[in-house]
Design a protein around this motif. Structure first.
Motif, PDB file in Angstrom:
ATOM      1  N   LYS A   1      77.562   1.518  95.750  1.00 31.44           N
ATOM      2  CA  LYS A   1      76.461   0.617  95.372  1.00 31.44           C
ATOM      3  C   LYS A   1      75.626   1.326  94.324  1.00 31.44           C
ATOM      4  N   GLU A   2      74.536   0.681  93.945  1.00 30.39           N
ATOM      5  CA  GLU A   2      73.621   1.281  92.977  1.00 30.39           C
ATOM      6  C   GLU A   2      72.193   0.992  93.346  1.00 30.39           C
ATOM      7  N   TYR A   3      71.327   1.965  93.159  1.00 37.14           N
ATOM      8  CA  TYR A   3      69.886   1.734  93.325  1.00 37.14           C
ATOM      9  C   TYR A   3      69.185   2.282  92.086  1.00 37.14           C
TER      10      TYR A   3
ATOM     11  N   GLY B   1      69.942   2.140  89.061  1.00 35.48           N
ATOM     12  CA  GLY B   1      70.857   2.789  88.116  1.00 35.48           C
ATOM     13  C   GLY B   1      71.513   4.052  88.651  1.00 35.48           C
TER      14      GLY B   1
ATOM     15  N   LYS C   1      74.049   5.801  91.419  1.00 38.71           N
ATOM     16  CA  LYS C   1      75.107   5.459  92.368  1.00 38.71           C
ATOM     17  C   LYS C   1      74.633   5.755  93.792  1.00 38.71           C
TER      18      LYS C   1
END
Ligand code: SF4
Length: 253
Positions: free
Chosen positions: A211-213, A215, A217
């Motif tokens: 996933k991404e938060y 920008g 990973k």
């Protein structure tokens, strides 16, 4: 506007914020700090971003935020905590672990992940060929969420922070992320995963997925406390950590 003028305004704003901080529970403190630190506030973020471009020591910046957190009363958790638990590790960490919040041991000592679950996390970090000092460990909320907030001396008094508590505290984590700039975040357990990804998927389904938060990973995995309750989950966590190692070594998962 010239950069020097902008910096001067930021400098004055910082001094004002410090003064408001010293006023503790005063109304001005509540509104101003809450506004400044809110997710929507680009002001404080631009302050920190500018700091980097001006080569202000990131360690010092992290420490400044730590001081603010130690005085913070933005949510009710601040009224019952014994110690705010900011985070530990290196400002140069490529890997950052994010849990839900401090428990009994952490609240008493002011350090993250030092109880039984924390000791297991240390073992996981070692198995990954890292050390606690070479990664960064923090939580979504910096104060102990208690089932019975009148009794901080009680064991097994931990709970998942509410969405509101997480939302209130997340700006501090965002600032930590902006300073540390890890290559990858590992969320530990359902609460921190939900808090960062705003995702209702059970941890058993979402774990191990990339996933991404903001920008960065992110890979969710089980909380080490869950592994203590159910050692069968260790295999899944190790599978997830192998992905993290691979990403850190090759940039691919
Ligand atoms: S949990 Fe976060 S927002 Fe709430 S009082 Fe503690 S530091 Fe402040």
């Amino acid at each position: 506007m010239k950069l020097s003028e902008y910096l001067e305004i930021l400098h004055l704003a910082r001094i004002s914020i410090e003064e408001y901080n010293n006023w503790g529970e005063d109304e001005i403190y509540k509104t101003t700090i809450a506004d400044v630190l809110s997710n929507e506030s680009s002001f404080i973020k631009s302050t920190y971003q500018l700091s980097y471009t001006e080569n202000i020591n990131p360690r010092e910046e992290l420490n400044n935020i730590k001081q603010k957190v130690s005085r913070c009363k933005k949510c009710s958790l601040g009224k019952t905590r014994l110690n705010a638990v900011f985070g530990s590790g290196t400002v140069n960490a490529n890997l950052m672990f994010v849990g839900e919040g401090p428990g009994y041991d952490e609240d008493h000592k002011g350090e993250p992940f030092i109880g039984r679950a924390g000791q297991l996390l240390t073992k996981i970090i070692s198995a990954m060929n890292y050390k606690r000092e070479t990664v960064y460990i923090s939580n979504i909320v910096k104060c102990h969420p208690m089932i019975d907030p009148d009794n901080p001396e009680k064991r097994s008094n931990d709970r998942c922070p509410s969405l509101e508590e997480m939302k209130t505290c997340i700006p501090y984590l965002d600032m930590q992320l902006e300073i540390i700039k890890p290559k990858i975040i590992v969320t530990l357990g359902a609460c921190s995963t939900k808090g960062l990804l705003n995702n209702e998927e059970p941890i058993s389904k979402i774990r191990g997925k990339l996933k991404e938060y903001k920008g960065i990973k992110l890979i969710p995995t089980f909380h080490p406390a869950a592994l203590l309750r159910n050692p069968n989950l260790k295999k899944a966590v190790w599978e997830d950590m192998k992905k993290v190692i691979r990403y850190l070594e090759t940039g691919e998962i």
